[in-house]
Design a protein around this motif. Sequence first.
Motif, PDB file in Angstrom:
ATOM      1  N   TYR A 221       0.814  -1.216   0.000  1.00 12.84           N
ATOM      2  CA  TYR A 221       0.000   0.000   0.000  1.00 12.84           C
ATOM      3  C   TYR A 221       0.848   1.266   0.000  1.00 12.84           C
ATOM      4  CZ  TYR A 221       1.158   0.616   4.908  1.00 12.84           C
ATOM      5  OH  TYR A 221       1.847   0.814   6.083  1.00 12.84           O
ATOM      6  N   TRP A 274     -11.217   6.459   1.368  1.00 11.97           N
ATOM      7  CA  TRP A 274     -11.637   5.265   2.115  1.00 11.97           C
ATOM      8  C   TRP A 274     -13.113   5.362   2.507  1.00 11.97           C
ATOM      9  CZ3 TRP A 274      -9.159   0.707   3.223  1.00 11.97           C
ATOM     10  CH2 TRP A 274      -9.766  -0.121   4.175  1.00 11.97           C
ATOM     11  N   PHE A 284      -4.659  -2.921   2.827  1.00 12.33           N
ATOM     12  CA  PHE A 284      -3.598  -3.005   3.833  1.00 12.33           C
ATOM     13  C   PHE A 284      -3.250  -4.430   4.230  1.00 12.33           C
ATOM     14  CE2 PHE A 284      -5.721   1.138   4.643  1.00 12.33           C
ATOM     15  CZ  PHE A 284      -4.644   1.968   4.323  1.00 12.33           C
ATOM     16  N   GLU A 478       3.499   3.169  10.845  1.00 14.28           N
ATOM     17  CA  GLU A 478       2.608   2.353  10.018  1.00 14.28           C
ATOM     18  C   GLU A 478       1.278   2.116  10.718  1.00 14.28           C
ATOM     19  OE1 GLU A 478       2.824  -1.524   7.227  1.00 14.28           O
ATOM     20  OE2 GLU A 478       3.809  -1.739   9.170  1.00 14.28           O
ATOM     21  N   ILE A 482      -2.460   3.610   9.136  1.00 13.52           N
ATOM     22  CA  ILE A 482      -3.600   2.760   8.792  1.00 13.52           C
ATOM     23  C   ILE A 482      -4.819   3.120   9.633  1.00 13.52           C
ATOM     24  CG2 ILE A 482      -4.449   0.379   8.772  1.00 13.52           C
ATOM     25  CD1 ILE A 482      -1.564  -0.500   8.140  1.00 13.52           C
ATOM     26  N   LYS A 483      -4.604   3.374  10.910  1.00 13.64           N
ATOM     27  CA  LYS A 483      -5.728   3.722  11.782  1.00 13.64           C
ATOM     28  C   LYS A 483      -6.355   5.056  11.390  1.00 13.64           C
ATOM     29  CE  LYS A 483      -4.476   1.090  15.926  1.00 13.64           C
ATOM     30  NZ  LYS A 483      -4.089   1.146  17.356  1.00 13.64           N
ATOM     31  N   THR A 486      -8.344   4.497   7.976  1.00 12.52           N
ATOM     32  CA  THR A 486      -9.544   3.662   8.110  1.00 12.52           C
ATOM     33  C   THR A 486     -10.523   4.185   9.150  1.00 12.52           C
ATOM     34  OG1 THR A 486      -8.454   2.226   9.736  1.00 12.52           O
ATOM     35  CG2 THR A 486      -8.273   1.608   7.399  1.00 12.52           C
TER      36      THR A 486
END
Length: 529
Positions: A221, A274, A284, A478, A482-483, A486
Amino acid sequence: MKQKKKTGIIASLCTISMTAVVAAACSESPASPGGTTNPSPNNGTNAPAVVPLSLVQPDGGRVWKEDNPVTKEIEKRTNTKLTVNMIPNGDFANKYNVLAASGDIPDIVRSNGFDFQKYADQGLYLDITRYVDQFGPNLKKALKPELWELTKYKGKQFVIPFENVAGKEVPVIRKDWLDALNLKMPTNLDEFEAVLKAFTFNDPDKNGKNDTYGFGTTSRYDETIMPIMGAYGIATGQIGQGAPMMSYLKDNKIYPVAISPEYKAAIEYLKRLWDAKVVDPELFTIKPDQAQQKAAQGKIGYFTAWWSVAPQILTQQLKMKELVPNAKWDPIFPGLKGPDGKSGMQSYGNIGSTVAISAKTKNPEAVVKFLDYLATDEGWELTRYGIKGTHYTSITEPRTPEGQKAFDEKWLDPLSQIVSRQDLVDKVNAASKDPVQVENNRFIDAAASYTLYRDAFYGIPLTEEQKTYGADVSKYEEEMLIKFITGAEPLSKWDEYVETWKRKGGKPILEAKIKTYNELKTANVTSGL
């Protein structure tokens, strides 16, 4: 940093038959390392003594053959006798460490990137400045001043750089989907978002099913979000791979990308995508081979990856045309512009490898002359394509059967990665008439033509702080990226993230890197924190 020149396929990635070589005039008489004709010996009585030279290098997937006729021809033209140790790539670092510890290294050492720095500190390598000035005119001509400057270490020139093509990645899009939906190539983030929505919800493959996503990946990603970061004027590097994200220099201050306002803005845009459900929900978590299969089956309309993925892996290896006959991938070019008109991709740096000379070599002049010959048109062509008339024919024709056999057996060109001539690589690829190479060139050229963002600390060695804290900081970067994208963590916690990043080691890593940067570059930059 802007690069607009055409680039060529690097030898380590070349999986197709050579279809073109540089048309360089080869002297009928053997040439000296300086590129001039050797005088004929006077019945052998005045012939110069053959110079023994030893070399160690990673094998690059090649094998060393003692009776290699190409090597014998190189020895003949340079009046040398070579002893070469080819170590498998994966074993090179460990085995060379043992060799270096003994203090007894070969005359010539090729190693990766900036690995030479730790050995230069041990006094193993010769400062070659005056030797290159005096005996390396072709080396100086072949390699850009920037490359020499980048590889200076503590004010000295210990190595000859091998040029790397810094632009490797290409954002690509399904051109046939654009045509089917009557859409134009996106040029900015707003247009890109609109295209992704159409690719996801407007049945671009006309199969009557809701089974496509606009935004996907074929690898990791962090590659596929690269153009988004570039639209905000930054590049992250390889997220979560054990080293903190990249940094950038502005107004004599160095800022870490991972806590910059530009990075936060890019995350906000990615979260919008997203939330719009135009992103493959497996982005991911999917493994590269599975992601490539999904792309080859026509399930995603956009990804960013190495230049070779679309024309080679998807089209040739996975035979996408058989699965999706109308499929056509095009580079998104000239790029996606952000709010301030910026666009770009990550630079992988201009230094692919380096060649050092042992401080104990008995004849540094002969070593540099040998390397200088490899930098000539004749020497470069010989090391890569073999003997003209035996292993290849001309710039517009393929290898001879004998040359193709030698190439396939991987013994033809073991010395091809010693000295770079990117200008000739470009010329070879541009002259190719092979349809496969012509298609490759579309993606190669695009990758090299984007604005490229390079890490401010490129070429600066690891610090103890980075060794201590780097893995934890990288993992945290990382996790939070991602958190945030999303929605598992709200962006209202950004300030808390920044402070935690500093405490986990980001701040001491930055300060130590800046200290090393200033020492090695005789600079006076400060922290942007």
